[in-house]
Write a protein that holds these residues in place. Structure first.
Motif, PDB file in Angstrom:
ATOM      1  N   ILE A 125     -15.209  13.111 110.625  1.00 11.23           N
ATOM      2  CA  ILE A 125     -16.740  13.311 111.086  1.00 11.23           C
ATOM      3  C   ILE A 125     -17.783  12.619 111.621  1.00 11.23           C
ATOM      4  O   ILE A 125     -18.605  13.060 113.046  1.00 11.23           O
ATOM      5  CB  ILE A 125     -17.531  13.387 109.385  1.00 11.23           C
ATOM      6  N   ASP A 126     -17.443  11.395 111.737  1.00  5.87           N
ATOM      7  CA  ASP A 126     -18.221  10.341 112.750  1.00  5.87           C
ATOM      8  C   ASP A 126     -18.203  10.674 114.268  1.00  5.87           C
ATOM      9  O   ASP A 126     -19.451  10.143 114.906  1.00  5.87           O
ATOM     10  CB  ASP A 126     -17.696   8.682 112.283  1.00  5.87           C
ATOM     11  N   ARG A 127     -16.773  10.778 114.855  1.00  8.50           N
ATOM     12  CA  ARG A 127     -16.611  10.748 115.646  1.00  8.50           C
ATOM     13  C   ARG A 127     -17.533  11.856 116.340  1.00  8.50           C
ATOM     14  O   ARG A 127     -17.759  12.257 117.654  1.00  8.50           O
ATOM     15  CB  ARG A 127     -14.680  11.400 116.410  1.00  8.50           C
ATOM     16  N   ILE A 128     -17.268  13.433 115.378  1.00  3.75           N
ATOM     17  CA  ILE A 128     -18.036  14.550 115.950  1.00  3.75           C
ATOM     18  C   ILE A 128     -19.828  13.982 116.362  1.00  3.75           C
ATOM     19  O   ILE A 128     -20.292  14.365 117.470  1.00  3.75           O
ATOM     20  CB  ILE A 128     -17.888  15.653 115.160  1.00  3.75           C
ATOM     21  N   ILE A 129     -19.820  13.324 115.242  1.00  2.00           N
ATOM     22  CA  ILE A 129     -21.504  12.941 115.746  1.00  2.00           C
ATOM     23  C   ILE A 129     -21.856  12.327 116.871  1.00  2.00           C
ATOM     24  O   ILE A 129     -23.073  12.438 117.261  1.00  2.00           O
ATOM     25  CB  ILE A 129     -22.143  12.604 113.918  1.00  2.00           C
ATOM     26  N   ALA A 130     -21.253  11.568 117.098  1.00  2.00           N
ATOM     27  CA  ALA A 130     -21.492  10.609 117.728  1.00  2.00           C
ATOM     28  C   ALA A 130     -20.776  10.516 118.966  1.00  2.00           C
ATOM     29  O   ALA A 130     -22.080  10.907 120.250  1.00  2.00           O
ATOM     30  CB  ALA A 130     -20.392   9.073 117.375  1.00  2.00           C
TER      31      ALA A 130
END
Length: 603
Positions: free
Chosen positions: A313-318
């Motif tokens: 999830i963090d990678r997608i947002i970043a």
């Protein structure tokens, strides 16, 4: 192919058929004429041989009579005289009967006499001698029987007998020679007539080859080319099936997008570009059971307690905080339940001119599970239909290939070789030798019959011209009659309601093929001896029933779908019935025959 091949149009076909009938009629006439002439010649020969035999015997009897009279005249023994007297009387009776038989015949003995004018005149010349011998012989017997010792009278009678008997013998030889001469003249006349018939038959055979068989061979070649074109078309249809599959997958994806557009406002949240929550909707928090949470907590901590999911999830947002992102995301609730979200992440600037990300999510967990099941079922159904379609396409191609091979083999191994043999046999006929020519003519007739049978066999499975010209009932009548001749089974058609209406060409060809398949199944698998095809109709429905007295089958064991091992015949019948908006019923039980009923609408 739904009619007569384009290379052989209907007018040409009708013309060839008329010429074919005329040629067959000419050959039949020549055969009948030959048989009549030969039969008459044999009868004449038999009658002539009997005439010659009786005439020769007449010469022998005249000599025997003369000899016996001389023996009696010199006999001194009463016993010997008595025996000679009986023999002379018997010989005289036979001689008189034979003489009358040669001139008048005898219907009781089936001995027909039709003497020529020359022979009649010869008999008129010989009759006085015959009468003198007969009278003198009777006088001689009378003198001998009464023991009259009148040697002068006896000598006079002997002189009359000898003189006239010699004259009779000479003239009888001339009559026998005349019989033989007339018999030879009959043979010569027969040979001339037979030669004319032979030349006429040869002319008919050559004309039939040039006018009928050669154009038919060309037409058959054109038909084979059309079959090859049909094979290419079938391959293209198989490719189109793959394109249809891709279109279906695209439709499923569009449906998913539509569902997302309908439900995208169900879950809502606002986060910072770093992934911290600034606002979360009630439905969102209720779904994840997070009524109490730290406002500065990360959205990834809320959506999943699992480290790998949080990192995703963090990678997608970043990676997508500037351009936004749409996609499906798997999360896990605090109780360990899997939750699938359809996420739309949209960048925007808030009132405080801060960059934020809006999350509009849709809970697609149940739909995901349902879609997973649907995809499994759809994949299974699609694979099954594709498998059926491939089996059907393969069978169509194989049937076309088999039909092409059958026609090519019939042409090459049967008709082609027989035509070559016909050519060589025609070239070897020598009209100067009637006997050898007659033998070869007989062989030519047999070879022609075999060629005709080969052409009918090779073209039998092609669409009959009766279907295009006259409609379904005449075509089925021709089909049942031909199959009955080829198989030896009793196959009849009964037009119960005198149906004669013409239908659409596609309806007629499908009706014909379905009925043909039903009859072929009854012939090949039912072990039947009688097959009845019944045609009846009402105002709105045409019904065709194929009923056989074969061994039947258990309908519970009937294949519901085709595979590599069979079941194609019934599948083709169902596909054709569906194409013409008809209905097909099959009723059968073991040892009770099979009844196939086909109903199609007439309006």
């Amino acid at each position: 192919m739904t009619g007569t091949p384009r290379s052989l149009d209907q007018d040409t076909f009708n013309r060839l058929r008329r010429l074919y009938i005329i040629a067959l009629g000419a050959i039949a006439i020549s055969l009948i004429a030959s048989q009549i002439l030969i039969r008459k010649y044999l009868n004449d020969q038999e009658n002539d041989s009997r005439l010659v035999n009786v005439a020769g015997r007449q010469r022998m009897l005249s000599q025997k009579l003369n000899k016996e009279v001389l023996l009696l005249s010199h006999s001194q023994s009463p016993k010997t005289s008595h025996v000679l007297t009986d023999s002379i009387q018997s010989t005289l009776n036979r001689w008189e009967n034979a003489h009358q038989l040669l001139q008048l015949g005898d219907e009781a003995q089936d001995f027909i006499v039709d003497n020529s004018r020359e022979i009649t005149q010869m008999f008129e010349q010989i009759n006085p001698d015959f009468g003198e011998v007969v009278a003198a012989t009777k006088n001689f017997l009378f003198l001998k029987s009464d023991n009259v010792e009148d040697s002068t009278a006896i000598a006079e009678q002997l002189r009359i007998i000898e003189t006239n008997a010699n004259s009779f013998l000479i003239k009888m030889d001339e009559i026998v020679n005349q019989y033989d001469h007339e018999a030879k003249d009959k043979v010569s006349n027969l040979q001339r007539v037979e030669l004319l018939i032979t030349l006429f038959t040869l002319l008919v055979l050559v004309s039939e080859f040039l006018i009928i068989f050669w154009p038919s061979a060309k037409a058959m070649k054109a038909s084979i080319q059309e079959l090859l074109a049909a094979e290419k078309k079938a391959i293209q249809m198989a490719k189109n099936a793959d394109i249809l599959s891709q279109s279906k997958e695209k439709s499923v994806r569009e449906l998913q997008a539509l569902s997302k557009a309908m439900d995208q406002i169900l879950l809502f949240a606002r986060i910072t570009p770093e992934g911290y929550i600034t606002h979360i909707g009630e439905r969102f928090s209720r779904l994840y059971k997070a009524q109490k949470f730290n406002i500065n907590a990360k959205i990834s901590d809320l959506l999943s307690p699992l480290e790998n999911e949080q990192l995703t999830i963090d990678r997608i947002i970043a990676e997508n905080k500037k351009a936004g992102w749409e996609g499906e995301l798997k999360t896990t609730s605090q109780t360990g339940e899997d939750i699938w979200l359809d996420v739309s992440m949209i960048p925007f600037n808030s009132a405080e001119d801060k960059s934020e990300l809006i999350l509009i999510c849709l809970d697609i967990t149940k739909r995901k599970e349902f879609m997973h099941q649907v995809e499994l079922l759809t994949k299974e159904s699609f694979e099954e239909k594709m498998h059926q379609q491939k089996v059907i396409s393969r069978q169509i191609i194989e049937n076309q290939e088999n039909e092409q091979n059958r026609i090519a083999k019939d042409i090459h191994d049967g008709i082609g070789q027989m035509l070559t043999g016909l050519k060589y046999l025609l070239e070897s006929v020598d009209s100067s030798d009637p006997e050898k020519a007659e033998v070869k003519i007989i062989k030519l007739k047999e070879l022609t019959s075999n060629i005709i049978k080969g052409v009918r066999t090779a073209t039998f499975n092609l669409t009959p011209p009766e279907l295009k010209d006259y409609g379904i009932v005449p075509a089925l009548t021709e089909l049942t009659q031909e199959l009955s001749k080829l198989t030896g089974k009793n196959i009849v058609l009964f037009n119960k309601s005198e149906f004669s209406q013409r239908l659409d060409s596609l309806v007629e060809i499908n009706l014909y093929r379905i009925t043909q398949e039903a009859i072929n199944n009854a012939i090949k698998y039912a072990d039947s001896s009688h097959i009845i095809v019944t045609v009846s109709h009402s105002q709105n429905i045409l019904s065709i029933i194929v009923d056989d007295n074969g061994k039947g089958f258990d309908q519970s064991k009937l294949k519901s779908k085709p595979d590599e091992e069979g079941g194609m015949g019934l599948t083709f019948m169902k596909e054709r019935v569906k194409y013409i908006n008809g209905r097909l019923f099959i009723n059968s039980s073991p040892n009770e025959g099979t009844k196939v009923t086909l109903n199609v609408p007439l309006v």
